[in-house]
Design a protein around this motif. Structure first.
Motif, short mmCIF file in Angstrom:
data_model
loop_
_atom_site.label_atom_id
_atom_site.label_comp_id
_atom_site.label_asym_id
_atom_site.label_seq_id
_atom_site.Cartn_x
_atom_site.Cartn_y
_atom_site.Cartn_z
N GLU A 103 -69.75 2.70 44.80
CA GLU A 103 -70.49 3.95 44.73
C GLU A 103 -71.75 3.78 43.88
O GLU A 103 -72.01 2.70 43.34
CB GLU A 103 -69.59 5.06 44.16
CG GLU A 103 -68.40 5.37 45.04
CD GLU A 103 -67.37 6.29 44.42
OE1 GLU A 103 -66.31 6.49 45.03
OE2 GLU A 103 -67.60 6.79 43.30
N ALA A 104 -72.51 4.87 43.75
CA ALA A 104 -73.71 4.85 42.91
C ALA A 104 -73.33 5.01 41.44
O ALA A 104 -72.21 5.41 41.11
CB ALA A 104 -74.66 5.97 43.34
N LEU A 105 -74.28 4.74 40.56
CA LEU A 105 -74.01 4.82 39.12
C LEU A 105 -73.59 6.22 38.69
O LEU A 105 -72.82 6.37 37.74
CB LEU A 105 -75.26 4.40 38.34
CG LEU A 105 -75.38 2.93 37.95
CD1 LEU A 105 -76.74 2.67 37.31
CD2 LEU A 105 -74.26 2.51 37.01
N ASP A 106 -74.12 7.26 39.35
CA ASP A 106 -73.81 8.62 38.93
C ASP A 106 -72.64 9.23 39.69
O ASP A 106 -72.37 10.43 39.57
CB ASP A 106 -75.05 9.51 39.06
CG ASP A 106 -75.59 9.57 40.49
OD1 ASP A 106 -75.10 8.82 41.36
OD2 ASP A 106 -76.52 10.37 40.74
N GLN A 120 -66.95 6.23 40.57
CA GLN A 120 -66.75 4.83 40.23
C GLN A 120 -67.83 4.33 39.27
O GLN A 120 -67.56 3.51 38.39
CB GLN A 120 -66.71 3.96 41.48
CG GLN A 120 -65.45 4.12 42.31
CD GLN A 120 -65.39 3.16 43.48
OE1 GLN A 120 -66.00 2.09 43.46
NE2 GLN A 120 -64.64 3.51 44.50
N GLY A 121 -69.05 4.83 39.44
CA GLY A 121 -70.13 4.43 38.55
C GLY A 121 -69.93 4.97 37.14
O GLY A 121 -70.23 4.28 36.14
N ALA A 175 -67.29 2.86 35.60
CA ALA A 175 -67.83 1.55 35.26
C ALA A 175 -68.68 1.59 34.00
O ALA A 175 -68.62 0.68 33.16
CB ALA A 175 -68.65 1.01 36.43
N GLN A 176 -69.48 2.65 33.85
CA GLN A 176 -70.32 2.75 32.66
C GLN A 176 -69.49 2.92 31.39
O GLN A 176 -69.84 2.37 30.33
CB GLN A 176 -71.29 3.92 32.82
CG GLN A 176 -72.36 3.67 33.87
CD GLN A 176 -73.35 4.81 33.96
OE1 GLN A 176 -74.23 4.97 33.11
NE2 GLN A 176 -73.20 5.62 34.99
N LEU A 209 -73.60 -4.30 35.71
CA LEU A 209 -73.06 -3.44 36.77
C LEU A 209 -73.87 -3.57 38.06
O LEU A 209 -75.10 -3.60 38.03
CB LEU A 209 -73.05 -1.98 36.30
CG LEU A 209 -72.24 -1.67 35.04
CD1 LEU A 209 -72.33 -0.19 34.70
CD2 LEU A 209 -70.78 -2.10 35.20
N PRO A 268 -74.02 -1.45 41.49
CA PRO A 268 -73.60 -0.33 42.33
C PRO A 268 -73.58 -0.70 43.81
O PRO A 268 -74.04 -1.78 44.22
CB PRO A 268 -74.66 0.74 42.05
CG PRO A 268 -75.33 0.31 40.78
CD PRO A 268 -75.26 -1.19 40.79
#
Length: 336
Positions: free
Chosen positions: A32-35, A38-39, A42-43, A59, A61
């Motif tokens: 997925e995207a950072l926002d 999953q993002g 991950a962050q 990371l 994405p």
């Protein structure tokens, strides 16, 4: 030349560079995207690792290293240290993981759902052994949100899905589930879904509300239906050879980061579905959102037995063990 057409050797060189400057950098790809969920997970994982060790987490994405099958191959080969991927895509490698696509198996109640993911013997004992057989260290499984169906025509019964081509992940049990619902399941890479809906190759797709909103799937569909049939599950894994080669301190840092990110993402999801649906309706007031009644869900729910039977046929040598333990885990979560 795109990332998707790179050879393994050239991709390794691209990510690693030359020399030993990247020796303490761990690479983590997700779908997925950072926002997106999953993002966000991950962050938080990255933040925890970097706060408690000398290591850096890089990371990647969705799309930066290809589709889901690409990042899994890269994780298994050791190019990536971590990969976050749904059992929808790992089902070909680990057929038992398809159990998460038996409809109406996971609870709708959020407290029960979280209790299951925290305490499940299936997740903490059985799945790690199955993932290890594929060179993967299972670190955490977590829910992403109620799965909803978006279509171009209204859906209130299985009859409404007749001849409706629904995009699904390349997962045999998910295909069987939508076939049982009366639809025409159509496996398609995620990157082709929006265009497929525009051109009529497909007529619908399923995902949590936050993903429908962030990827603008509402622009190319007109109706959201809450069947109550599932919650999207995903998993964080490490390359097993990498993980086992770490000292105990680094392994503990990684597991603690995965646990902290789990707590964070559960809190993050509070109200996320409602916020996403509000944003969709604001962007497209003509969109309809329909929550089926228990009576309307009944014929969909009746298909679960057939899909469960299919799981036992195609779900690998430990399918029965996985299903039995998962049901016991869900009963325990309901009683907690």
């Amino acid at each position: 030349m795109t990332i998707k057409t790179l050879t393994t050797a050239s991709l390794t060189a691209l990510i690693l560079g030359s020399g030993t400057a990247m020796a303490d950098t761990w690479r983590y790809a997700f779908e997925e995207a950072l926002d997106e969920v999953q993002g966000v997970y991950a962050q938080k994982f990255k933040e925890e690792v970097e706060a408690n060790s000398d290591h850096e987490v890089q990371l990647f994405p969705f799309g930066t290293l290809g589709e889901s099958d690409n990042i899994m191959e890269q994780a298994q080969s050791g190019i990536l240290q971590f990969v976050n991927q749904s059992p929808g895509f790992t089902g070909a490698l680990i057929p038992e993981a398809q159990v998460f696509f038996v409809p109406y198996l996971l609870p709708e109640d959020q407290d029960q759902l979280v209790s299951f993911f925290r305490n499940s013997e299936t997740i903490t004992s059985i799945f790690p052994e199955l993932y290890a057989e594929q060179g993967l260290e299972l670190l955490k499984m977590y829910p992403e949100g109620e799965v909803m169906l978006t279509t171009k025509t209204p859906v209130e019964s299985p009859a409404d899905l007749s001849d409706v081509k629904v995009r699904v992940m390349t997962n045999p049990l998910l295909v069987e589930s939508y076939r049982a619902f009366g639809a025409t399941p159509t496996p398609l890479p995620w990157g082709e879904t929006y265009g497929g809906l525009q051109t009529g190759i497909i007529d619908g797709q399923e995902n949590p509300a936050f993903f429908i909103e962030s990827t603008r799937m509402y622009e190319v569909t007109d109706h959201i239906t809450r069947l109550g049939h599932n919650n999207f599950t995903t998993a964080l894994m490490a390359n097993q050879e990498f993980f086992e080669g770490l000292d105990e301190a680094d392994q503990q840092v990684i597991q603690a980061a995965a646990d902290a990110a789990f707590d964070h993402i559960i809190d993050y999801q509070q109200g996320l579905t409602e916020t996403a649906l509000e944003a969709i309706m604001e962007a497209k007031p003509a969109m309809t959102v329909t929550t089926l009644t228990e009576e309307q869900r009944a014929p969909f729910r009746e298909t679960a037995g057939d899909v469960e039977a299919t799981f036992l046929e195609i779900g690998g040598p430990r399918a029965q063990e996985v299903l039995d333990q998962m049901k016991a885990d869900l009963e325990a979560a309901a009683a907690s």
